[in-house]
Design a protein around this motif. Structure first.
Motif, PDB file in Angstrom:
ATOM      1  N   VAL A 174       0.827  -1.219   0.000  1.00 27.32           N
ATOM      2  CA  VAL A 174       0.000   0.000   0.000  1.00 27.32           C
ATOM      3  C   VAL A 174       0.859   1.266   0.000  1.00 27.32           C
ATOM      4  CG1 VAL A 174      -1.825   1.256   1.205  1.00 27.32           C
ATOM      5  CG2 VAL A 174      -1.844  -1.234   1.179  1.00 27.32           C
ATOM      6  N   TRP A 175       2.036   1.194   0.623  1.00 29.67           N
ATOM      7  CA  TRP A 175       2.931   2.344   0.670  1.00 29.67           C
ATOM      8  C   TRP A 175       4.024   2.176  -0.386  1.00 29.67           C
ATOM      9  CZ3 TRP A 175      -0.009   0.887   4.678  1.00 29.67           C
ATOM     10  CH2 TRP A 175      -0.548   1.871   5.511  1.00 29.67           C
ATOM     11  N   ASP A 176       4.877   3.211  -0.574  1.00 28.75           N
ATOM     12  CA  ASP A 176       5.991   3.081  -1.505  1.00 28.75           C
ATOM     13  C   ASP A 176       7.304   3.161  -0.745  1.00 28.75           C
ATOM     14  OD1 ASP A 176       6.407   5.805  -0.984  1.00 28.75           O
ATOM     15  OD2 ASP A 176       5.251   6.427  -2.731  1.00 28.75           O
ATOM     16  N   GLU A 177       8.421   3.322  -1.467  1.00 31.91           N
ATOM     17  CA  GLU A 177       9.742   3.249  -0.864  1.00 31.91           C
ATOM     18  C   GLU A 177      10.013   4.359   0.146  1.00 31.91           C
ATOM     19  OE1 GLU A 177      12.681   3.696  -3.892  1.00 31.91           O
ATOM     20  OE2 GLU A 177      11.801   5.546  -4.671  1.00 31.91           O
ATOM     21  N   SER A 178       9.233   5.429   0.115  1.00 30.73           N
ATOM     22  CA  SER A 178       9.438   6.529   1.062  1.00 30.73           C
ATOM     23  C   SER A 178       8.959   6.168   2.465  1.00 30.73           C
ATOM     24  CB  SER A 178       8.701   7.788   0.578  1.00 30.73           C
ATOM     25  OG  SER A 178       7.307   7.557   0.522  1.00 30.73           O
ATOM     26  N   ALA A 179       8.222   5.071   2.594  1.00 27.48           N
ATOM     27  CA  ALA A 179       7.710   4.671   3.907  1.00 27.48           C
ATOM     28  C   ALA A 179       8.816   4.039   4.739  1.00 27.48           C
ATOM     29  CB  ALA A 179       6.557   3.681   3.743  1.00 27.48           C
ATOM     30  N   ASP A 180       8.943   4.485   5.973  1.00 30.34           N
ATOM     31  CA  ASP A 180       9.922   3.942   6.905  1.00 30.34           C
ATOM     32  C   ASP A 180       9.410   2.588   7.416  1.00 30.34           C
ATOM     33  OD1 ASP A 180      11.597   3.291   9.004  1.00 30.34           O
ATOM     34  OD2 ASP A 180      11.543   5.282   9.925  1.00 30.34           O
ATOM     35  N   PRO A 181      10.198   1.502   7.237  1.00 30.97           N
ATOM     36  CA  PRO A 181       9.721   0.187   7.682  1.00 30.97           C
ATOM     37  C   PRO A 181       9.514   0.103   9.188  1.00 30.97           C
ATOM     38  CG  PRO A 181      12.036   0.094   7.050  1.00 30.97           C
ATOM     39  CD  PRO A 181      11.518   1.430   6.605  1.00 30.97           C
ATOM     40  N   PHE A 182      10.063   1.051   9.937  1.00 37.12           N
ATOM     41  CA  PHE A 182       9.917   1.042  11.394  1.00 37.12           C
ATOM     42  C   PHE A 182       8.848   2.033  11.869  1.00 37.12           C
ATOM     43  CE2 PHE A 182      14.334  -0.134  10.431  1.00 37.12           C
ATOM     44  CZ  PHE A 182      14.348  -1.399  10.982  1.00 37.12           C
ATOM     45  N   THR A 183       8.109   2.582  10.922  1.00 35.45           N
ATOM     46  CA  THR A 183       7.097   3.565  11.272  1.00 35.45           C
ATOM     47  C   THR A 183       5.845   2.903  11.825  1.00 35.45           C
ATOM     48  OG1 THR A 183       5.847   5.454  10.407  1.00 35.45           O
ATOM     49  CG2 THR A 183       6.027   3.529   8.991  1.00 35.45           C
ATOM     50  N   ASN A 184       4.986   3.713  12.431  1.00 37.65           N
ATOM     51  CA  ASN A 184       3.685   3.245  12.922  1.00 37.65           C
ATOM     52  C   ASN A 184       2.574   3.518  11.908  1.00 37.65           C
ATOM     53  OD1 ASN A 184       4.548   2.239  15.444  1.00 37.65           O
ATOM     54  ND2 ASN A 184       4.561   4.315  16.300  1.00 37.65           N
ATOM     55  N   ALA A 185       2.968   3.727  10.641  1.00 42.71           N
ATOM     56  CA  ALA A 185       1.988   4.119   9.623  1.00 42.71           C
ATOM     57  C   ALA A 185       0.839   3.128   9.519  1.00 42.71           C
ATOM     58  CB  ALA A 185       2.674   4.261   8.261  1.00 42.71           C
ATOM     59  N   VAL A 186       1.143   1.827   9.545  1.00 44.40           N
ATOM     60  CA  VAL A 186       0.079   0.828   9.424  1.00 44.40           C
ATOM     61  C   VAL A 186      -0.860   0.905  10.617  1.00 44.40           C
ATOM     62  CG1 VAL A 186      -0.439  -1.633   9.299  1.00 44.40           C
ATOM     63  CG2 VAL A 186       1.467  -0.710   7.985  1.00 44.40           C
ATOM     64  N   LYS A 187      -0.304   1.025  11.815  1.00 47.96           N
ATOM     65  CA  LYS A 187      -1.138   1.102  13.019  1.00 47.96           C
ATOM     66  C   LYS A 187      -2.021   2.340  12.995  1.00 47.96           C
ATOM     67  CE  LYS A 187       1.744  -1.518  16.257  1.00 47.96           C
ATOM     68  NZ  LYS A 187       2.509  -1.467  17.532  1.00 47.96           N
ATOM     69  N   ILE A 188      -1.467   3.456  12.527  1.00 54.69           N
ATOM     70  CA  ILE A 188      -2.239   4.712  12.479  1.00 54.69           C
ATOM     71  C   ILE A 188      -3.404   4.583  11.506  1.00 54.69           C
ATOM     72  CG2 ILE A 188      -2.145   7.135  11.807  1.00 54.69           C
ATOM     73  CD1 ILE A 188       0.778   7.138  12.832  1.00 54.69           C
ATOM     74  N   VAL A 189      -3.117   4.068  10.293  1.00 57.45           N
ATOM     75  CA  VAL A 189      -4.179   3.888   9.296  1.00 57.45           C
ATOM     76  C   VAL A 189      -5.207   2.870   9.787  1.00 57.45           C
ATOM     77  CG1 VAL A 189      -4.678   2.977   6.991  1.00 57.45           C
ATOM     78  CG2 VAL A 189      -2.830   4.613   7.312  1.00 57.45           C
ATOM     79  N   MET A 190      -4.736   1.810  10.433  1.00 62.79           N
ATOM     80  CA  MET A 190      -5.647   0.791  10.943  1.00 62.79           C
ATOM     81  C   MET A 190      -6.581   1.372  12.004  1.00 62.79           C
ATOM     82  SD  MET A 190      -6.245  -2.377  10.174  1.00 62.79           S
ATOM     83  CE  MET A 190      -4.680  -2.913   9.450  1.00 62.79           C
ATOM     84  N   SER A 191      -6.055   2.245  12.845  1.00 59.96           N
ATOM     85  CA  SER A 191      -6.875   2.872  13.878  1.00 59.96           C
ATOM     86  C   SER A 191      -7.961   3.754  13.251  1.00 59.96           C
ATOM     87  CB  SER A 191      -5.981   3.702  14.803  1.00 59.96           C
ATOM     88  OG  SER A 191      -6.752   4.384  15.761  1.00 59.96           O
ATOM     89  N   ARG A 192      -7.576   4.549  12.246  1.00 54.35           N
ATOM     90  CA  ARG A 192      -8.562   5.401  11.562  1.00 54.35           C
ATOM     91  C   ARG A 192      -9.602   4.556  10.848  1.00 54.35           C
ATOM     92  NH1 ARG A 192      -4.202   8.783   9.171  1.00 54.35           N
ATOM     93  NH2 ARG A 192      -4.828   7.819   7.204  1.00 54.35           N
ATOM     94  N   LEU A 193      -9.147   3.479  10.210  1.00 53.53           N
ATOM     95  CA  LEU A 193     -10.049   2.614   9.465  1.00 53.53           C
ATOM     96  C   LEU A 193     -11.063   1.949  10.388  1.00 53.53           C
ATOM     97  CD1 LEU A 193     -10.831   1.313   6.785  1.00 53.53           C
ATOM     98  CD2 LEU A 193      -9.025  -0.385   7.143  1.00 53.53           C
ATOM     99  N   ARG A 194     -10.606   1.455  11.530  1.00 51.49           N
ATOM    100  CA  ARG A 194     -11.522   0.820  12.485  1.00 51.49           C
ATOM    101  C   ARG A 194     -12.557   1.811  12.994  1.00 51.49           C
ATOM    102  NH1 ARG A 194      -6.767  -2.712  15.407  1.00 51.49           N
ATOM    103  NH2 ARG A 194      -7.482  -4.777  14.731  1.00 51.49           N
ATOM    104  N   ALA A 195     -12.132   3.046  13.216  1.00 50.84           N
ATOM    105  CA  ALA A 195     -13.065   4.065  13.697  1.00 50.84           C
ATOM    106  C   ALA A 195     -14.146   4.339  12.649  1.00 50.84           C
ATOM    107  CB  ALA A 195     -12.308   5.343  14.039  1.00 50.84           C
ATOM    108  N   LYS A 196     -13.752   4.381  11.384  1.00 49.99           N
ATOM    109  CA  LYS A 196     -14.725   4.655  10.323  1.00 49.99           C
ATOM    110  C   LYS A 196     -15.659   3.465  10.085  1.00 49.99           C
ATOM    111  CE  LYS A 196     -11.987   8.113   7.838  1.00 49.99           C
ATOM    112  NZ  LYS A 196     -11.352   8.525   6.554  1.00 49.99           N
ATOM    113  N   LEU A 197     -15.141   2.257  10.254  1.00 45.66           N
ATOM    114  CA  LEU A 197     -15.980   1.073  10.053  1.00 45.66           C
ATOM    115  C   LEU A 197     -17.005   0.900  11.165  1.00 45.66           C
ATOM    116  CD1 LEU A 197     -13.278  -1.483   8.822  1.00 45.66           C
ATOM    117  CD2 LEU A 197     -15.086  -0.434   7.457  1.00 45.66           C
ATOM    118  N   GLY A 198     -16.694   1.418  12.354  1.00 45.90           N
ATOM    119  CA  GLY A 198     -17.660   1.395  13.453  1.00 45.90           C
ATOM    120  C   GLY A 198     -17.850   0.027  14.071  1.00 45.90           C
ATOM    121  N   ASP A 199     -18.937  -0.111  14.811  1.00 43.35           N
ATOM    122  CA  ASP A 199     -19.242  -1.353  15.529  1.00 43.35           C
ATOM    123  C   ASP A 199     -20.314  -2.161  14.789  1.00 43.35           C
ATOM    124  OD1 ASP A 199     -17.452  -0.906  17.647  1.00 43.35           O
ATOM    125  OD2 ASP A 199     -18.877   0.508  18.557  1.00 43.35           O
ATOM    126  N   PRO A 200     -20.316  -3.467  14.978  1.00 41.71           N
ATOM    127  CA  PRO A 200     -19.327  -4.256  15.723  1.00 41.71           C
ATOM    128  C   PRO A 200     -17.994  -4.288  14.983  1.00 41.71           C
ATOM    129  CG  PRO A 200     -20.837  -5.715  14.598  1.00 41.71           C
ATOM    130  CD  PRO A 200     -21.372  -4.334  14.405  1.00 41.71           C
TER     131      PRO A 200
END
Length: 216
Positions: A174-200
Protein backbone atom coordinates in the motif's frame (compact mmCIF):
# COMPACT_ATOMS: atom_id res chain seq x y z
CA UNK A 1 9.25 3.13 -12.63
CA UNK A 2 12.64 3.10 -14.38
CA UNK A 3 13.28 6.17 -16.52
CA UNK A 4 16.45 8.25 -16.91
CA UNK A 5 14.48 11.46 -17.55
CA UNK A 6 14.00 12.34 -13.88
CA UNK A 7 11.30 14.96 -14.48
CA UNK A 8 9.26 12.59 -16.62
CA UNK A 9 9.73 9.73 -14.16
CA UNK A 10 8.48 11.79 -11.23
CA UNK A 11 5.50 13.12 -13.20
CA UNK A 12 4.50 9.59 -14.19
CA UNK A 13 5.00 8.37 -10.62
CA UNK A 14 2.71 11.09 -9.27
CA UNK A 15 0.05 10.12 -11.80
CA UNK A 16 0.29 6.43 -10.91
CA UNK A 17 0.02 7.26 -7.21
CA UNK A 18 -3.09 9.29 -7.95
CA UNK A 19 -4.43 6.09 -9.54
CA UNK A 20 -3.91 4.43 -6.12
CA UNK A 21 -0.67 2.62 -6.92
CA UNK A 22 2.43 2.47 -4.71
CA UNK A 23 5.40 3.52 -6.85
CA UNK A 24 9.19 3.40 -6.46
CA UNK A 25 11.33 5.36 -8.93
CA UNK A 26 14.88 4.85 -10.18
CA UNK A 27 16.83 6.43 -13.03
CA UNK A 28 19.47 3.90 -14.17
CA UNK A 29 19.66 0.26 -15.12
CA UNK A 30 22.06 -0.93 -12.42
CA UNK A 31 19.92 0.40 -9.57
CA UNK A 32 16.78 -0.89 -11.30
CA UNK A 33 18.18 -4.41 -11.47
CA UNK A 34 19.25 -4.30 -7.82
CA UNK A 35 15.85 -3.11 -6.59
CA UNK A 36 13.84 -5.41 -8.84
CA UNK A 37 15.85 -8.40 -7.64
CA UNK A 38 15.40 -7.44 -3.99
CA UNK A 39 11.73 -6.37 -4.01
CA UNK A 40 8.68 -8.28 -5.19
CA UNK A 41 7.21 -5.66 -7.52
CA UNK A 42 3.99 -6.47 -9.32
CA UNK A 43 4.93 -4.37 -12.36
CA UNK A 44 8.16 -2.81 -13.62
CA UNK A 45 7.81 0.06 -16.10
CA UNK A 46 11.19 -0.15 -17.83
CA UNK A 47 12.67 2.33 -20.27
CA UNK A 48 14.99 0.71 -22.83
CA UNK A 49 17.57 3.49 -23.16
CA UNK A 50 19.03 3.65 -19.64
CA UNK A 51 22.45 4.73 -18.37
CA UNK A 52 24.64 2.24 -16.52
CA UNK A 53 22.87 -0.80 -17.96
CA UNK A 54 20.64 -0.88 -21.01
CA UNK A 55 16.99 -1.71 -20.38
CA UNK A 56 17.31 -4.77 -22.61
CA UNK A 57 20.08 -6.12 -20.38
CA UNK A 58 18.03 -5.39 -17.26
CA UNK A 59 15.11 -7.34 -18.74
CA UNK A 60 17.36 -10.25 -19.74
CA UNK A 61 18.94 -10.41 -16.26
CA UNK A 62 15.53 -10.38 -14.57
CA UNK A 63 14.24 -13.16 -16.80
CA UNK A 64 17.36 -15.25 -16.12
CA UNK A 65 16.87 -14.74 -12.36
CA UNK A 66 13.28 -15.99 -12.55
CA UNK A 67 11.76 -12.60 -11.70
CA UNK A 68 7.96 -12.87 -11.53
CA UNK A 69 7.30 -9.14 -11.97
CA UNK A 70 5.40 -8.09 -15.08
CA UNK A 71 7.47 -5.81 -17.33
CA UNK A 72 6.07 -2.93 -19.37
CA UNK A 73 8.83 -1.71 -21.67
CA UNK A 74 8.98 1.91 -22.81
CA UNK A 75 10.94 3.08 -25.85
CA UNK A 76 11.21 5.93 -28.31
CA UNK A 77 11.46 3.32 -31.08
CA UNK A 78 8.03 2.26 -32.29
CA UNK A 79 8.71 -0.11 -35.18
CA UNK A 80 7.21 -3.59 -35.35
CA UNK A 81 10.73 -5.03 -35.11
CA UNK A 82 11.33 -3.20 -31.82
CA UNK A 83 7.99 -4.44 -30.48
CA UNK A 84 8.78 -8.05 -31.37
CA UNK A 85 12.31 -7.78 -29.97
CA UNK A 86 11.06 -6.38 -26.65
CA UNK A 87 8.41 -9.06 -26.23
CA UNK A 88 10.84 -11.82 -27.16
CA UNK A 89 13.16 -10.64 -24.40
CA UNK A 90 10.46 -11.37 -21.85
CA UNK A 91 8.60 -8.07 -21.59
CA UNK A 92 4.85 -8.51 -21.03
CA UNK A 93 3.83 -5.31 -22.80
CA UNK A 94 5.43 -2.61 -24.90
CA UNK A 95 4.54 1.08 -25.11
CA UNK A 96 6.21 3.56 -27.51
CA UNK A 97 6.95 7.15 -26.50
CA UNK A 98 5.29 9.56 -26.43
CA UNK A 99 2.48 7.66 -24.79
CA UNK A 100 -1.03 8.48 -23.67
CA UNK A 101 -0.97 8.56 -19.87
CA UNK A 102 -4.42 6.95 -19.31
CA UNK A 103 -3.24 4.10 -21.56
CA UNK A 104 -0.13 3.66 -19.39
CA UNK A 105 -2.23 3.55 -16.21
CA UNK A 106 -4.62 1.02 -17.77
CA UNK A 107 -1.77 -1.21 -18.96
CA UNK A 108 -0.01 -1.13 -15.59
CA UNK A 109 -3.29 -1.98 -13.87
CA UNK A 110 -3.93 -4.86 -16.28
CA UNK A 111 -0.45 -6.29 -15.70
CA UNK A 112 -0.81 -5.96 -11.93
CA UNK A 113 -4.05 -7.95 -12.01
CA UNK A 114 -2.20 -10.78 -13.75
CA UNK A 115 0.26 -11.00 -10.84
CA UNK A 116 -2.19 -11.11 -7.93
CA UNK A 117 -4.89 -13.77 -7.57
CA UNK A 118 -8.16 -12.73 -9.25
CA UNK A 119 -10.25 -10.46 -7.04
CA UNK A 120 -13.96 -9.75 -7.67
CA UNK A 121 -14.66 -6.10 -8.50
CA UNK A 122 -17.03 -5.93 -5.52
CA UNK A 123 -15.89 -7.43 -2.21
CA UNK A 124 -18.43 -8.25 0.51
CA UNK A 125 -18.11 -9.30 4.12
CA UNK A 126 -21.33 -9.23 6.11
CA UNK A 127 -22.79 -5.75 5.73
CA UNK A 128 -19.50 -4.32 4.45
CA UNK A 129 -19.25 -3.71 0.68
CA UNK A 130 -16.11 -2.51 -1.12
CA UNK A 131 -16.34 -1.61 -4.81
CA UNK A 132 -12.76 -1.71 -6.11
CA UNK A 133 -13.68 -0.32 -9.54
CA UNK A 134 -15.65 2.70 -8.32
CA UNK A 135 -13.43 3.08 -5.21
CA UNK A 136 -16.44 3.23 -2.92
CA UNK A 137 -17.16 1.59 0.41
CA UNK A 138 -20.31 1.22 2.49
CA UNK A 139 -21.32 -0.57 5.66
CA UNK A 140 -24.93 -1.29 6.47
CA UNK A 141 -25.87 0.78 3.43
CA UNK A 142 -24.06 3.87 4.75
CA UNK A 143 -21.24 5.24 2.53
CA UNK A 144 -17.82 5.52 4.18
CA UNK A 145 -15.34 8.23 3.22
CA UNK A 146 -12.02 6.35 3.11
CA UNK A 147 -8.65 7.89 2.36
CA UNK A 148 -6.52 6.10 -0.30
CA UNK A 149 -4.33 4.28 2.25
CA UNK A 150 -7.40 3.22 4.27
CA UNK A 151 -9.08 1.93 1.12
CA UNK A 152 -5.93 0.08 0.05
CA UNK A 153 -5.52 -1.63 3.43
CA UNK A 154 -9.18 -2.65 3.56
CA UNK A 155 -9.07 -3.98 -0.01
CA UNK A 156 -6.10 -6.24 0.79
CA UNK A 157 -7.70 -7.50 4.00
CA UNK A 158 -11.00 -8.29 2.31
CA UNK A 159 -9.33 -9.94 -0.68
CA UNK A 160 -7.34 -12.14 1.73
CA UNK A 161 -10.62 -13.92 2.65
CA UNK A 162 -9.83 -14.44 6.31
CA UNK A 163 -6.08 -14.88 5.97
CA UNK A 164 -4.04 -12.82 8.40
CA UNK A 165 -2.06 -10.12 6.57
CA UNK A 166 1.13 -8.89 8.23
CA UNK A 167 1.92 -5.22 8.76
CA UNK A 168 5.01 -5.76 6.58
CA UNK A 169 2.89 -6.98 3.68
CA UNK A 170 0.49 -4.06 4.03
CA UNK A 171 3.40 -1.60 4.14
CA UNK A 172 4.94 -3.14 1.02
CA UNK A 173 1.74 -3.25 -1.02
CA UNK A 174 0.00 0.00 0.00
CA UNK A 175 2.93 2.34 0.67
CA UNK A 176 5.99 3.08 -1.51
CA UNK A 177 9.74 3.25 -0.86
CA UNK A 178 9.44 6.53 1.06
CA UNK A 179 7.71 4.67 3.91
CA UNK A 180 9.92 3.94 6.90
CA UNK A 181 9.72 0.19 7.68
CA UNK A 182 9.92 1.04 11.39
CA UNK A 183 7.10 3.57 11.27
CA UNK A 184 3.69 3.25 12.92
CA UNK A 185 1.99 4.12 9.62
CA UNK A 186 0.08 0.83 9.42
CA UNK A 187 -1.14 1.10 13.02
CA UNK A 188 -2.24 4.71 12.48
CA UNK A 189 -4.18 3.89 9.30
CA UNK A 190 -5.65 0.79 10.94
CA UNK A 191 -6.87 2.87 13.88
CA UNK A 192 -8.56 5.40 11.56
CA UNK A 193 -10.05 2.61 9.47
CA UNK A 194 -11.52 0.82 12.49
CA UNK A 195 -13.06 4.06 13.70
CA UNK A 196 -14.73 4.65 10.32
CA UNK A 197 -15.98 1.07 10.05
CA UNK A 198 -17.66 1.39 13.45
CA UNK A 199 -19.24 -1.35 15.53
CA UNK A 200 -19.33 -4.26 15.72
CA UNK A 201 -15.56 -4.43 15.06
CA UNK A 202 -14.72 -6.22 11.83
CA UNK A 203 -10.89 -6.12 11.79
CA UNK A 204 -9.09 -8.48 14.15
CA UNK A 205 -5.47 -8.23 15.32
CA UNK A 206 -3.82 -11.65 15.32
CA UNK A 207 -0.79 -11.81 17.61
CA UNK A 208 2.51 -12.08 15.69
CA UNK A 209 0.62 -12.58 12.41
CA UNK A 210 -1.06 -9.31 11.54
CA UNK A 211 -4.64 -8.37 10.77
CA UNK A 212 -7.64 -10.07 9.23
CA UNK A 213 -11.31 -9.44 8.51
CA UNK A 214 -13.50 -11.11 11.11
CA UNK A 215 -15.63 -13.80 9.52
CA UNK A 216 -19.23 -14.25 10.64
Amino acid sequence: MVEDDEEMAQIVAVGLRQAHMAVDVTFDGVTALERATRNGYDVIVLDRDLPGMHGDDVCNELMAAGCRSRILMLTAAATTEDLVEGLNMGADDYLPKPFDFPALVARVGALARRVQPPVPPVLRQGDLVLDTARRTCARGGHPLDLRPKEFGVLEILMAAEGRAVSAEELLERVWDESADPFTNAVKIVMSRLRAKLGDPPIIETIARRGYRIHED
